[in-house]
Design an enzyme around this catalytic site. Structure first.
Site, PDB file in Angstrom:
ATOM      1  N   ASN A 196      -8.462 -19.045  35.572  1.00 59.71           N
ATOM      2  CA  ASN A 196      -9.334 -19.887  35.057  1.00 59.71           C
ATOM      3  C   ASN A 196     -10.817 -19.313  35.644  1.00 59.71           C
ATOM      4  O   ASN A 196     -11.700 -19.935  34.859  1.00 59.71           O
ATOM      5  CB  ASN A 196      -9.164 -20.636  36.548  1.00 59.71           C
ATOM      6  N   HIS A 226     -14.020  -8.882  37.140  1.00 61.31           N
ATOM      7  CA  HIS A 226     -14.150  -9.354  35.261  1.00 61.31           C
ATOM      8  C   HIS A 226     -15.241  -8.869  35.102  1.00 61.31           C
ATOM      9  O   HIS A 226     -16.890  -8.534  35.048  1.00 61.31           O
ATOM     10  CB  HIS A 226     -14.913 -11.305  35.984  1.00 61.31           C
TER      11      HIS A 226
END
Length: 230
Positions: A196, A226
């Site tokens: 997401n 990330h």
């Protein structure tokens, strides 16, 4: 006295619990939670609602009967597809956490139009991405390439049909393995609980078709990471 915002929670997972715990600790003084919603009476949402003292509802009609100003969606891509547009059409703002579902252009367009018709908000938080405003500013000036690498310990990818179809023995990995590499619009749907963040990046940046996604299982990691390049 300022009126509190009435919020219902759709979903009963880790995020829903964290939010309700923060509310119980007094960290959300301007919010009044009014219900927890789940798929059935067998949902773990029933226990969560009982624990925090909120009504538990199953149907959308029963959720709307609680008169929420907003719904915090913390459920799944499927739940978002089912409830997002009807809730917006009913005049209820929606805070979307399963943002990966919005890489579907049709769903996103219908949701945007419903929000405009009703005059309510379709809100997608930046979530785990810091500095998303800087990326948006850069994109306004002109950005040619945006990519995100989502790397997690192998155990984080267990139970995902797409990964199981690859035939990878996650427990035996001794070096990083690429599970997916390509456009975010193609990759995000394969990882409904894990990508997401990539969807939020794409929506806030150059779009899901132009954003590159690299999904890695890395046995050297102990935490999710990330890495964003623009």
């Amino acid at each position: 006295m300022q009126k509190k915002v009435r919020v219902a929670v759709l979903g009963a997972g880790t995020i829903a619990r964290l939010v309700l715990e923060r509310a119980r600790a007094g960290d959300l003084p301007d919010v009044q939670f009014v219900a927890v919603s789940g798929r059935s009476r067998a949902s773990r949402g029933l226990g969560l609602a009982d624990e925090f003292g909120f009504p538990f509802v199953v149907s959308r009609a029963d959720l709307l009967a609680q008169k929420p100003d907003a719904v915090l969606e913390a459920a799944s891509h499927d739940a978002l597809r089912e409830h997002l547009v009807p809730l917006l059409d009913a005049g209820v703002s929606v805070i979307v956490l399963s943002a990966g579902a919005l890489v579907d252009d049709d769903l996103r367009h219908r949701a945007e139009q419903a929000a405009k018709r009703s005059g309510v908000r379709l809100y997608v938080p930046s979530g785990g991405i810091g500095g998303l405003d800087a990326l948006k500013a850069a994109c306004a000036a002109g950005v040619d390439h945006v990519s995100i690498q989502v790397a997690k310990p192998p155990a984080a990818w267990k139970g995902i049909p797409y990964v199981e179809a690859l035939g990878v023995d996650l427990a035996r990995l001794d070096q990083p393995l690429t599970l997916f590499e390509g456009r975010a619009v193609d990759g995000v749907p394969h990882f409904p609980q894990n990508a997401n963040t990539a969807a939020v990046l794409a929506l806030g940046g150059v779009g899901a078709e132009r954003t590159r996604l690299d999904v890695e299982a890395d046995p050297s990691l102990r935490a999710n990471t990330h890495t964003i390049t623009a």
